[in-house]
Design an enzyme around this catalytic site. Structure first.
Site, mmCIF file in Angstrom:
data_model
loop_
_atom_site.group_PDB
_atom_site.id
_atom_site.type_symbol
_atom_site.label_atom_id
_atom_site.label_comp_id
_atom_site.label_asym_id
_atom_site.label_seq_id
_atom_site.Cartn_x
_atom_site.Cartn_y
_atom_site.Cartn_z
ATOM 1 N N CYS A 73 4.803 0.375 -0.591
ATOM 2 C CA CYS A 73 5.923 0.617 -0.734
ATOM 3 C C CYS A 73 6.691 -0.319 -1.143
ATOM 4 O O CYS A 73 6.612 -1.354 -0.608
ATOM 5 C CB CYS A 73 6.502 0.820 0.927
ATOM 6 S SG CYS A 73 8.830 1.040 0.972
ATOM 7 N N CYS A 117 10.070 -1.587 0.590
ATOM 8 C CA CYS A 117 10.270 -2.264 2.104
ATOM 9 C C CYS A 117 8.975 -3.778 1.663
ATOM 10 O O CYS A 117 9.515 -4.454 2.268
ATOM 11 C CB CYS A 117 8.540 -1.692 2.587
ATOM 12 S SG CYS A 117 8.959 0.101 2.826
ATOM 13 N N ASP A 118 8.054 -4.016 0.990
ATOM 14 C CA ASP A 118 7.619 -5.178 0.600
ATOM 15 C C ASP A 118 7.887 -5.751 -0.449
ATOM 16 O O ASP A 118 7.859 -6.979 -1.068
ATOM 17 C CB ASP A 118 6.031 -5.040 1.202
ATOM 18 C CG ASP A 118 5.836 -4.398 1.347
ATOM 19 O OD1 ASP A 118 6.712 -4.770 3.146
ATOM 20 O OD2 ASP A 118 5.178 -3.369 1.757
#
Ligand code: NDP
Length: 305
Positions: free
Chosen positions: A129, A132-133
């Site tokens: 993701c 997210c990261d």
């Protein structure tokens, strides 16, 4: 006793809940991740009515809309389903619910990359993701594996942080939506490597390189700080299968144009179904169709549970 329990709280499930609530049905939406996969998308530009909206905002609006019409929301994972007379019993970790019918809107999970190093470095250089990261790769080198629209969107988002982004695709030509293909062509940071598979991920504490199955610019070892995997998804249809619901060879639930499965009282919507074109808007439309079919089912039948 609910008229309908909707398993899955992504776009399809929330849209189904909004509509079944509006039709006056006692409705429960059960999902361990209310909002669903769309919350991991930054910009949605193809949901009618919104030129651009973030996934989190769209999910929030759908959730609010469902609650407005009386749908109850439970943030929990459905772990079992079984028949109870001509109704169904749905179990979560701590509770059981009876319902006259079920809509499966369980979506998909990421297909995992299965090469040496992928599991060892998961969340420490191997990610699923970019929203997210991705921020961990500011001014670093990242790579995305895959050639679909998800891979393209992940690469475009990563390019806002990283100094360099590779897309590594096993086929001849990546296949994003044309608008994203143009954005990739126009990006100075993104480089596409075709006809290549990642066969190993190496590093010490952190990822240092992806080993390819062919040489690229004189080496099979591509130096990267992080890899983002976008190689498609696997439908979450196990619970439905337990009730005899038919799936296709990919494990997707087979539905007809009324979002009915082969089992009476069981409907399905969204990414878990065998619909070829999977978008937020098609999932929402299927959810609404499933809710209407559920409404007709509930009103045409006598229930003994
Ligand atoms: P896709 O199934 O479209 O693409 C998966 C990609 O991964 C393909 O390029 C495939 O290669 C590759 N792949 C699969 N398995 C492996 C493997 N083991 N090793 C290496 N590569 C592999 O998945 P997406 O997630 O991109 O898209 C899923 C659906 O979601 C689509 O219907 C898409 O349109 C939709 N979508 C919509 C978005 C939107 O905002 N409109 C955004 C993202 C997705 P190959 O081509 O060789 O099979």
């Amino acid at each position: 006793m609910y008229d309908v329990v909707i398993i899955g709280g992504g776009v399809a499930g929330l849209a189904a809940g909004m509509y079944s609530g509006r039709l006056g049905m006692k409705t429960l939406i059960v999902g361990d991740n209310l909002g669903g996969t769309i919350t991991l998308t930054t910009g949605i530009e193809n949901y009618p009515g919104f030129k651009s909206i973030s996934g989190a905002e769209l999910a929030g609006k759908l959730r609010e809309h469902a609650q407005e019409y009386g749908a109850e929301l439970l943030e929990d994972l459905a772990i079992d389903v079984r028949r109870a007379g001509n109704c169904f019993e749905i179990s979560t970790s701590g509770k059981k619910f009876l319902s006259k019918c079920i809509i499966f809107a369980t979506g998909t999970k990421h297909r995992k990359l299965e090469v040496p190093g992928a599991e060892k470095f998961e969340n420490q250089g191997v990610h699923y993701c970019a929203l997210c990261d991705g921020p961990f790769y500011r001014d670093k080198v990242a790579a995305v594996i895959g050639g679909g629209d998800s891979a393209a969107k992940e690469a475009l988002l990563l390019a806002t942080y990283a100094k360099k982004v590779y897309i590594i695709y096993r086929g001849e030509k990546i296949r994003p939506e044309s608008i994203n293909a143009k954005r990739i062509e126009g990006s100075k940071k993104i480089e596409v490597i075709t006809r290549a598979n990642v066969v190993e991920i190496k590093g010490d504490a952190n990822v240092s390189c992806a080993v390819l199955d062919r040489e690229y610019k004189g080496s099979r070892e591509l130096e990267v700080d992080g890899l983002f995997v976008a190689i498609g998804s696997v439908p979450l249809s196990e619970l439905a299968k337990k009730l005899g619901v038919e799936t296709n060879e990919k494990g997707e639930i087979k539905i007809d144009r009324q979002a009915k499965t082969n089992v009476g009282g069981i409907f399905a919507a969204g990414d878990v179904t065998d619909t070829a074109f999977k978008q937020a808007i098609t999932g929402a439309a299927e959810g609404v169709t499933a809710a209407y079919s559920a409404y007709r089912y509930v009103n045409e039948k006598e229930f003994m549970c």
